[in-house]
Design an enzyme around this catalytic site. Structure first.
Site, PDB file in Angstrom:
ATOM      1  N   SER A 190       0.699  -1.038   0.045  1.00  0.00           N
ATOM      2  CA  SER A 190      -0.340  -0.237  -0.135  1.00  0.00           C
ATOM      3  C   SER A 190       0.943   1.211  -0.275  1.00  0.00           C
ATOM      4  O   SER A 190       1.631   1.214   0.327  1.00  0.00           O
ATOM      5  CB  SER A 190      -0.797  -0.352   1.805  1.00  0.00           C
TER       6      SER A 190
HETATM    7  N1  SAM Z   1      -0.969  -4.274   4.731  1.00  0.00           N
HETATM    8  C1  SAM Z   1      -0.103  -5.005   2.800  1.00  0.00           C
HETATM    9  C2  SAM Z   1       1.154  -4.368   2.778  1.00  0.00           C
HETATM   10  O1  SAM Z   1       1.714  -3.122   3.515  1.00  0.00           O
HETATM   11  O2  SAM Z   1       2.123  -5.010   1.626  1.00  0.00           O
HETATM   12  C3  SAM Z   1      -0.648  -4.598   1.626  1.00  0.00           C
HETATM   13  C4  SAM Z   1      -0.883  -5.368   0.793  1.00  0.00           C
HETATM   14  S1  SAM Z   1      -1.878  -6.072  -0.328  1.00  0.00           S
HETATM   15  C5  SAM Z   1      -2.930  -4.103  -1.508  1.00  0.00           C
HETATM   16  C6  SAM Z   1      -3.624  -6.331  -0.112  1.00  0.00           C
HETATM   17  C7  SAM Z   1      -3.053  -8.117   0.643  1.00  0.00           C
HETATM   18  O3  SAM Z   1      -4.493  -8.619   0.677  1.00  0.00           O
HETATM   19  C8  SAM Z   1      -2.602  -8.373  -0.719  1.00  0.00           C
HETATM   20  O4  SAM Z   1      -1.586  -9.323  -0.344  1.00  0.00           O
HETATM   21  C9  SAM Z   1      -3.629  -9.990  -1.222  1.00  0.00           C
HETATM   22  O5  SAM Z   1      -3.569 -11.142  -1.566  1.00  0.00           O
HETATM   23  C10 SAM Z   1      -4.302  -9.750   0.726  1.00  0.00           C
HETATM   24  N2  SAM Z   1      -5.534 -10.832   0.444  1.00  0.00           N
HETATM   25  C11 SAM Z   1      -6.728 -10.150  -0.896  1.00  0.00           C
HETATM   26  N3  SAM Z   1      -8.168 -10.886   0.062  1.00  0.00           N
HETATM   27  C12 SAM Z   1      -7.678 -11.866   1.071  1.00  0.00           C
HETATM   28  C13 SAM Z   1      -8.162 -12.551   1.316  1.00  0.00           C
HETATM   29  N4  SAM Z   1      -9.927 -13.069   1.281  1.00  0.00           N
HETATM   30  N5  SAM Z   1      -7.786 -12.980   2.737  1.00  0.00           N
HETATM   31  C14 SAM Z   1      -6.366 -12.448   3.088  1.00  0.00           C
HETATM   32  N6  SAM Z   1      -5.915 -11.968   2.274  1.00  0.00           N
HETATM   33  C15 SAM Z   1      -6.354 -11.176   1.507  1.00  0.00           C
END
Ligand code: SAM
Length: 214
Positions: A65
């Site tokens: 993010s």
């Molecule tokens: N907090 C992260 C960082 O600092 O890098 C942001 C990661 S990104 C914006 C959102 C993440 O949510 C992705 O890695 C994605 O794979 C994960 N994601 C999406 N749907 C999900 C789910 N149902 N359960 C767990 N993780 C999920």
């Protein structure tokens, strides 16, 4: 820390100033952003760009993010040391590191195995110790260790998952971006067994919180 140079530290100080200009005021959040080597959560090809206030690809079609988004969500979360925090979407592990830096006991769930595996190695190697990284579906939360003082969702949720509301302590808070194409940052405070107060803040754009059907 190995791989962190005075040049990176200087860029981090500039990033902190940018975040202050954009309205982030919580000293603990600014200190965390100023301390955590964001470039070490990215592929080395992003080394020059890691302290821009931008999201970048981290593999598996996901992104780390934008620092402003991380700071905004964390500021809204109002984490105090010792609080139990559930994060949905470990991704690169950067937001997890911010929560650890604030002294939280962190549980974090990621559904992409490649990203889960990388964070499992990366976070301890950089000196961050989340209580547990979980490979699984964040829509379901992690009931084994519920209830949580705080829940943070770092992907765009089409709706607020009931299972996450149920895992929030009374007086606990959840910060979750809600919406499809773009999301409204939503802060939910559980004031009793059955009452959840909702505060809707600005618009953001996240990768989607994926479920079983997508
Ligand atoms: N907090 C992260 C960082 O600092 O890098 C942001 C990661 S990104 C914006 C959102 C993440 O949510 C992705 O890695 C994605 O794979 C994960 N994601 C999406 N749907 C999900 C789910 N149902 N359960 C767990 N993780 C999920």
């Amino acid at each position: 820390m190995k791989g962190d140079t005075t040049k990176h530290q200087g860029k981090r100080r500039q990033l902190v100033s940018v975040l202050e200009t954009k309205g982030i005021t919580d000293p603990a959040v600014l200190k965390a952003i100023g301390s955590i080597p964001r470039h070490l959560f990215l592929d080395s090809s992003f080394d020059e760009h890691a302290y821009q206030d931008k999201a970048f690809p981290i593999g598996a079609e996901q992104t780390i993010s934008q620092p402003y988004t991380v700071a905004f969500q964390t500021e809204q979360l109002q984490v105090k040391p010792g609080m139990h925090v559930l994060e949905i979407g470990t991704g690169s592990g950067y937001q997890t590191a911010v929560l650890c830096h604030l002294g939280a006991v962190v549980y974090s769930i990621e559904r992409q195995h490649e990203l889960f595996r990388t964070s499992l190695k990366r976070l301890p190697a950089l000196g961050y110790a989340p209580k547990k990284l979980i490979f699984g579906d964040g829509y379901k939360g992690f009931p084994e260790k519920a209830p949580y003082d705080r829940i943070i969702v770092t992907a765009g949720a089409p709706y607020i998952p009931e299972d996450l509301l149920a895992q929030l302590k009374i007086n606990g808070k959840m910060v979750i971006p809600v919406g499809d194409e773009s999301q409204k940052m939503t802060v939910i405070t559980r004031t009793s067994e059955t009452v959840f107060e909702k505060l809707i803040l600005g618009n953001f754009r996240f990768v989607p919180l994926l479920g079983d059907k997508n």
